[in-house]
Structures are given as C-alpha cells and as structure tokens.
Scaffold this motif. Structure first.
Motif: not given
Length: 177
Positions: A135-139, A73, A71, A143-144, A152, A154
C-alpha cells in the motif's frame, strides 16, 4: 500517390513512429513528466545488472534480474498519463545483511520526478526477506508506504525512513540502507 494510398501508408508508419522513443531492448516503457522511462533487464544489459533509463540516460542500476516500477502516481496531460512518483522494487542479487551472506531481500525505493529532475530515495526493506509493497499513500509533503509484513515507511524530500518499530526488537532499527 492518391489519398487512399497515403492513408494506408500512414496507418503502417504511425505505430512505428509513435514507438520510436522506446528502447528496443527495454521491457518497460512508461511516460513520465520528465520523459520516457525505460528498463533494461540483466539478460539484455550485458553487465549483470538491470538499468533504469530516463530519456536514454541511466538513472539507476542494480545487480538484479529485473526491477518493477509500480504504485505510480501521475497527472493527465494532453490525454496522456504521465508518472510523477513511483516505487521501484527488486530482489537483490547481493546479500542485504552482512551476518547472513546467503540471504537476499526485496529492495524498495521511491522514484520522485516532482522536482524537475529524477530523485531516487535510499533503499528500504524488511529484515524478514523478500517483502513486497502492499500500500502507498502519496502526499505532497510526505508519503506513507507499507510492506507486507506491516512495516510502515515515510518518504519525504528524497529520503525514506521506517516509522514502525521492529516486532523482534525494542529499539526499532530503521530497516534501510
């Protein structure tokens, strides 16, 4: 030596020199913004642990057969992909729950290289056994991360916290160590 002999010799030597940075017993060799990330599995480590090495220095070790770095980035620099963040997952050989000494679980962590040094977050996992990250949402700020039982988490500033409540409990423990 003529130029054709030199070209042939270089074609054999180039692959050896380009891979010289990878640890010969490592099962993982990935480029990061801070250097080369290698994993040495338990079978090759000699100490009943698997190890993550950054530029040959140990940054994490765990009592497990192997770890998965995924996962990720990253950024492209000089036509090369360099990891900036990734998840680390493994099945712990140690019990995760004191009340269930025979149980094992899937441990997850975040490896963050954006601060100029390696940061490994606290461990997080499900109370339901060997869950996996789906699932990973990098910010930039946080990130979530979602694991397969729909929990979930954070990630921010080197720390992971659970943001969904436990379906079996009204209190919603944080699920991490």
């Amino acid at each position: 030596m003529n130029k054709y002999s030199l070209i042939i010799a270089m074609s054999f030597l180039y692959p050896m020199t380009s891979l010289a940075e990878c640890n010969p017993i490592a099962t993982l060799c990935k480029n990061t913004t801070l250097g080369l990330l290698n994993q040495v599995e338990m079978v090759n480590s000699g100490d009943e642990s698997s190890h993550l090495l950054l530029n040959g220095k140990e940054i994490y070790k765990a009592k497990t057969s192997y770890m998965v770095v995924s996962n990720d980035e990253g950024i492209f620099k000089n036509k090369k992909y360099l990891i900036t963040k990734a998840t680390i997952s493994y099945v712990s050989e140690d019990p995760c729950f004191p009340e269930k000494p025979a149980s094992r679980c899937g441990i997850n962590m975040v490896l963050d290289l954006t601060s100029g040094k390696p940061v490994i977050s606290n461990a997080f996992f499900s109370e339901n056994g060997e869950s996996q990250i789906t699932w990973v949402s990098w910010g930039k700020a946080n990130s979530i991360i979602v694991i397969d039982d729909e929990l979930r988490f954070k990630y921010a500033n080197g720390h992971v916290e659970r943001i969904t409540k436990d379906k079996n409990s009204s209190t919603g423990s944080d699920g991490g160590k």
